[in-house]
Design a protein around this motif. Structure first.
Motif, PDB file in Angstrom:
ATOM      1  N   ALA A 154       0.755  -1.194   0.091  1.00  0.00           N
ATOM      2  CA  ALA A 154      -0.290   0.087  -0.366  1.00  0.00           C
ATOM      3  C   ALA A 154       1.062   1.481  -0.098  1.00  0.00           C
ATOM      4  O   ALA A 154       1.678   1.410   0.605  1.00  0.00           O
ATOM      5  CB  ALA A 154      -1.205   0.011   1.266  1.00  0.00           C
ATOM      6  N   GLN A 155       0.282   2.193  -1.550  1.00  0.00           N
ATOM      7  CA  GLN A 155       1.784   3.268  -1.697  1.00  0.00           C
ATOM      8  C   GLN A 155       0.889   4.666  -0.973  1.00  0.00           C
ATOM      9  O   GLN A 155       0.078   4.573  -2.087  1.00  0.00           O
ATOM     10  CB  GLN A 155       2.213   3.012  -2.416  1.00  0.00           C
ATOM     11  CG  GLN A 155       3.357   4.198  -2.167  1.00  0.00           C
ATOM     12  CD  GLN A 155       4.573   4.225  -3.377  1.00  0.00           C
ATOM     13  OE1 GLN A 155       4.652   3.312  -4.655  1.00  0.00           O
ATOM     14  NE2 GLN A 155       5.605   5.569  -3.736  1.00  0.00           N
ATOM     15  N   TYR A 156       1.285   5.225  -0.460  1.00  0.00           N
ATOM     16  CA  TYR A 156       0.947   7.628  -0.976  1.00  0.00           C
ATOM     17  C   TYR A 156       2.478   8.027  -0.824  1.00  0.00           C
ATOM     18  O   TYR A 156       2.655   8.467   0.139  1.00  0.00           O
ATOM     19  CB  TYR A 156      -0.203   7.551   0.419  1.00  0.00           C
ATOM     20  CG  TYR A 156      -0.843   8.351   0.325  1.00  0.00           C
ATOM     21  CD1 TYR A 156      -1.418   8.868  -0.734  1.00  0.00           C
ATOM     22  CD2 TYR A 156      -0.044   9.544   1.092  1.00  0.00           C
ATOM     23  CE1 TYR A 156      -2.211  10.044  -0.633  1.00  0.00           C
ATOM     24  CE2 TYR A 156      -0.969  10.615   1.082  1.00  0.00           C
ATOM     25  CZ  TYR A 156      -1.746  11.379   0.192  1.00  0.00           C
ATOM     26  OH  TYR A 156      -2.635  12.333  -0.754  1.00  0.00           O
ATOM     27  N   GLY A 157       2.524   8.208  -1.761  1.00  0.00           N
ATOM     28  CA  GLY A 157       3.476   9.322  -1.793  1.00  0.00           C
ATOM     29  C   GLY A 157       4.538   8.522  -0.721  1.00  0.00           C
ATOM     30  O   GLY A 157       4.976   7.398  -1.713  1.00  0.00           O
ATOM     31  N   PRO A 158       5.386   9.023  -0.196  1.00  0.00           N
ATOM     32  CA  PRO A 158       6.466   8.609   0.544  1.00  0.00           C
ATOM     33  C   PRO A 158       6.635   7.839   1.689  1.00  0.00           C
ATOM     34  O   PRO A 158       7.273   7.042   1.993  1.00  0.00           O
ATOM     35  CB  PRO A 158       7.046   9.863   0.933  1.00  0.00           C
ATOM     36  CG  PRO A 158       5.709  11.015   1.466  1.00  0.00           C
ATOM     37  CD  PRO A 158       4.548  10.422   0.733  1.00  0.00           C
ATOM     38  N   PHE A 159       5.325   7.183   1.628  1.00  0.00           N
ATOM     39  CA  PHE A 159       4.890   6.019   2.718  1.00  0.00           C
ATOM     40  C   PHE A 159       4.083   5.130   1.915  1.00  0.00           C
ATOM     41  O   PHE A 159       3.677   4.959   0.757  1.00  0.00           O
ATOM     42  CB  PHE A 159       3.771   6.777   3.941  1.00  0.00           C
ATOM     43  CG  PHE A 159       3.954   8.254   4.183  1.00  0.00           C
ATOM     44  CD1 PHE A 159       5.071   8.309   4.993  1.00  0.00           C
ATOM     45  CD2 PHE A 159       2.415   8.715   3.876  1.00  0.00           C
ATOM     46  CE1 PHE A 159       4.878   9.661   5.161  1.00  0.00           C
ATOM     47  CE2 PHE A 159       2.749  10.046   3.979  1.00  0.00           C
ATOM     48  CZ  PHE A 159       4.040  10.143   4.869  1.00  0.00           C
TER      49      PHE A 159
END
Length: 293
Positions: free
Chosen positions: A266-271
């Motif tokens: 699960a990716q959201y930008g830099p996370f």
């Protein structure tokens, strides 16, 4: 430079072939730094445990002078390899280092860190790569970690066939690299070919692997040519035991491989976490100032 003369040659009898070639996507990041995103988000499952590979290289300061001001990360590792130029790293966990020609910065974001990467030059060439390596779920909330690896501390060797290998991570021809990781077992080689040379690298059949050519052209297996600024995804075959690369001209290429985690991404930008709920928590923790020290 840590140079090894006594090496144990890798022998490959069932080499991998190329599954497909990838051109990458021109984009910009940070404060307008121009780069090519070679390993993009749609390839994350196919090249697990690797999440991203950016290549940057320019003689124009306008393309890099803004650098990468303060920004957060959580849940993975960043590996920055500088071919030419100078970049200063600072983070809110108290780490600082200067990345320069031939050096590597290996940062584990873990549970959260805020850092900057800013040029320490106003002219000249800046060239290098940033690789994102995923962390297993059990390690994503570990404390942040950082290591500067200067060029002279990266082990390297030259084969009788005329290929010089810089071993950033993993092991090649019996030479241990600068960094080892148990869960993902990454192999990261920078290979410098003389014209007419070839290189054999043993690889577990279960590992995902790719080659990125940044100078010249490399041949993979029997008949596939990989031109400059192209990534070759190596096919996974149950009976394969490695890869054979050959070059008709002076060539430089990265060979990268690793053990897949086979976990949700699960990716959201830099996370990068394992679920949307963990991503929401990452955003909340960053906004609450919980990253870093």
């Amino acid at each position: 430079m840590t140079t090894t003369t006594l090496i144990r040659p890798d022998t490959v009898s069932r080499p991998r072939e190329v599954e497909r070639l990838v051109a990458g996507m021109a984009t910009s990041d940070g404060a307008g730094v121009k780069l090519t995103r070679v390993l993009t988000q749609p390839l994350q499952r196919r090249l697990d445990p690797f999440l991203m590979l950016d290549a940057f290289g320019t003689d124009n300061p306008d393309d890099y002078i803004g650098g990468f001001p303060d920004h957060p990360h959580r849940g993975f590792e960043t590996v920055t390899y500088m071919i030419a130029g100078r970049m200063r790293h600072r983070d809110n966990a108290g780490h600082e280092g200067l990345l320069q020609n031939g050096g590597v910065q290996w940062m584990t974001a873990g549970r959260g860190i805020v850092h900057s990467e800013l040029p320490e030059q106003e002219e000249g060439r800046m060239e290098g790569f940033q690789l994102w390596l995923n962390l297993p779920a059990k390690d994503k909330m570990n404390a942040p970690w950082y290591r500067d690896i200067q060029s002279e501390s990266i082990p390297q060797f030259t084969t009788p066939e005329g290929v010089t290998a810089r071993v950033i991570a993993g092991e090649s021809h019996g030479v241990a690299g600068a960094v080892q990781r148990d869960a993902t077992a990454p192999l990261y080689l920078d290979l410098h070919f003389e014209a007419g040379s070839h290189f054999e690298q043993a690889l577990p059949a279960t590992h995902n692997a790719f080659v990125y050519v940044y100078r010249g052209e490399v041949g993979v297996g029997a008949d596939t040519r990989v031109p400059e600024q192209r990534m070759a995804i190596l096919a996974n075959a149950k009976d394969s035991d490695g890869v054979v690369l050959h070059a008709q001209q002076a060539t430089r290429a990265l060979l990268i491989a690793g053990h897949p985690l086979n976990e949700p991404i699960a990716q959201y930008g830099p996370f990068v976490m394992n679920s949307k709920e963990e991503i929401f928590q990452a955003v909340q923790d960053f906004q609450a100032g919980k990253f870093g020290a």
